[in-house]
Design an enzyme around this catalytic site. Structure first.
Site, PDB file in Angstrom:
ATOM      1  N   ASP A 285       0.806  -1.224   0.000  1.00 16.70           N
ATOM      2  CA  ASP A 285       0.000   0.000   0.000  1.00 16.70           C
ATOM      3  C   ASP A 285       0.842   1.280   0.000  1.00 16.70           C
ATOM      4  O   ASP A 285       2.003   1.294   0.389  1.00 16.70           O
ATOM      5  CB  ASP A 285      -0.977   0.019   1.191  1.00 16.70           C
ATOM      6  CG  ASP A 285      -0.287  -0.242   2.540  1.00 16.70           C
ATOM      7  OD1 ASP A 285       0.743  -0.928   2.560  1.00 16.70           O
ATOM      8  OD2 ASP A 285      -0.787   0.264   3.557  1.00 16.70           O
TER       9      ASP A 285
ATOM     10  N   GLU B 240      -0.745  -2.032   5.208  1.00 10.73           N
ATOM     11  CA  GLU B 240       0.202  -1.952   6.325  1.00 10.73           C
ATOM     12  C   GLU B 240       0.099  -0.625   7.058  1.00 10.73           C
ATOM     13  O   GLU B 240       0.307  -0.550   8.262  1.00 10.73           O
ATOM     14  CB  GLU B 240       1.643  -2.145   5.817  1.00 10.73           C
ATOM     15  CG  GLU B 240       2.677  -2.359   6.925  1.00 10.73           C
ATOM     16  CD  GLU B 240       3.066  -1.094   7.667  1.00 10.73           C
ATOM     17  OE1 GLU B 240       3.292  -1.155   8.889  1.00 10.73           O
ATOM     18  OE2 GLU B 240       3.126  -0.020   7.049  1.00 10.73           O
TER      19      GLU B 240
HETATM   20 ZN    ZN Z   1       5.066   3.641   6.254  1.00 12.89          ZN
HETATM   21 ZN    ZN Z   2       6.539   0.978   5.366  1.00  8.76          ZN
END
Ligand code: ZN
Ligand code: ZN
Length: 420
Positions: A107, A165
């Site tokens: 991401d 994440e």
């Molecule tokens: Zn990051």
């Molecule tokens: Zn990262």
């Protein structure tokens, strides 16, 4: 056989890595929206003929923060990982053995890119400013190499391409979908780009790697009224200000100086006009810790201090504390292995100690189940102005680091599986 004979990043593969990273960089996708990136990953695995599962970490399952906790904190619940996780499985041809997992996150961040480069983000307000474009590209390169070396190892390699994440915790959702089972994972490794080291260098150390990252919200309720008649009110701004000051003592006076902790109030919202005393004030902040005992203590004491001070000043305070990513520790045995392999590949002068960070990282969810090691991959190139840290609008990376990452992770997997 030397590493160079065994693991070769050909000029063609190197060109493919650079091109793929640039494509991903130009087409960044925010957490929970990694549709195109996941499609690219699965498409390439299919081309390579590698067994893989898609659609992982989705199906509406709430993320690691419960919907209830999110709502209580004034955050609209409902985000899921959107099922963009991909797991590739490469089975060694020398029979059964251990299973090692290698992880990349996919991401991007809500940042407007400020670099003037040909591969600049084409999406306004979205940028791969944390190097996850490089992580994804590197793991695809590793997939190609390990797939071509199947006759060299026993056991299994799992490649985890994870969404979300940067906050929502996509790793936790993929684990809930069983990626650590069948066959059970014995150890896991991941790379993260690091602008404090040059391309061609790495840093890795055992012990504390990334901190537990929690958030809190305190609502102070008083009695509003005319600013010129304070005696008829209970001013929540003055109460909240006392709470902010008192919170500073939690680290300075109640935490062992040999432990690490941060309590930061990042938001203080109250009031609408100079001649009005409002009826409430809102404080929000973040707590970073390593020790579970320190984390428990701060969670309990933030609420106690807030409500105690509020009560003493005739107001009320309600605290919501949300636990985010847990702290992560690099396993000593895996770290020694990674360090040894890095030294053999790059030379000891290019292998550094890694400082623990107070930032959070959701690879920590994997670390709750199996021993892990996270390695910092140097990507800086000061001569070319590539010096900005991750999450900066001018963050960039020297693409020479891509081949370094591919060779390093491939070699670590082979060594862990006992092939070399
Ligand atoms: Zn990051
Ligand atoms: Zn990262």
């Amino acid at each position: 056989m030397t590493w160079d004979e065994l693991i070769r990043v050909t000029p063609e593969l190197d060109a493919w890595l650079r091109e793929t990273r640039r494509y991903l960089h130009m087409h960044p996708e925010l957490s929970l929206q990694e549709t195109n990136t996941a499609r690219l990953v699965a498409g390439h695995l299919r081309e390579l003929g590698i067994e893989h599962r898609t659609g992982l970490g989705g199906d509406g399952r709430p993320l690691f923060m419960s919907a209830e906790a999110l709502r209580a904190a004034g955050i609209q619940p409902g985000p899921t990982t959107g099922g963009h996780g991909v797991l590739a499985i490469i089975r060694g041809e020398r029979g059964p053995g251990r299973t090692v997992l290698l992880r990349a996150d996919m991401d991007a961040l809500p940042i407007d890119e400020q670099n003037e480069v040909p591969y600049r983000s084409t999406r306004p307000g979205v940028m791969h400013a944390c190097g996850h474009d490089a992580h994804t590209t590197i793991l695809l390169g590793v997939a190609e190499l390990l797939n071509s070396l199947r006759d060299r190892f026993a056991g299994t390699v799992k490649l985890m391409f994870q969404p979300a994440e940067e906050g929502p915790g996509g790793a936790a959702a993929m684990i809930a979908d069983g990626i650590l089972e069948d066959p059970p994972v014995d150890a896991a490794f991941a790379l993260h780009v690091d602008s404090t080291h040059r391309a061609g260098e790495v840093a890795v150390s055992p012990g504390p790697a990334t901190a537990a990252a929690d958030t809190f919200r305190i609502v102070v309720r008083g009695v509003g009224g005319h600013a010129a008649k304070p005696q008829t009110t209970v001013d929540p701004i003055v109460v909240a200000a006392q709470i902010v000051v008192a919170l500073q003592t939690l680290v300075s006076r109640e935490t062992n100086p040999l432990e690490s902790a941060v309590v930061t109030v990042g938001k203080f919202h109250a009031g609408t006009a100079t001649n009005i005393i409002p009826d409430h004030a809102v404080l929000e902040g973040t707590v970073r810790t390593y020790s579970p005992a320190v984390r428990d203590h701060l969670e309990q004491r933030i609420a106690e201090l807030a409500s105690g001070i509020a009560r003493a000043m005739r107001a009320e305070a309600e605290t919501v504390y949300l636990r985010g990513y847990p702290a992560m520790y690099n396993d000593p045995t895996l770290t020694a292995l990674a360090r040894q392999v890095a030294t053999e590949l790059l030379g000891s002068e290019r292998v550094y100690d890694r400082e623990p960070l107070m930032a959070g990282e959701d690879f920590a969810f994997v670390a709750q189940h199996v021993p892990v090691c996270m390695i910092s991959l140097g990507v800086a190139n000061p001569e070319r102005g590539i010096v900005y840290p991750p999450h900066h609008p001018r963050f960039d990376l020297d693409e020479d680091a891509l081949a370094v990452g591919v060779r390093l992770l491939t070699a670590i997997a082979l060594r862990y599986l006992g092939a070399v």
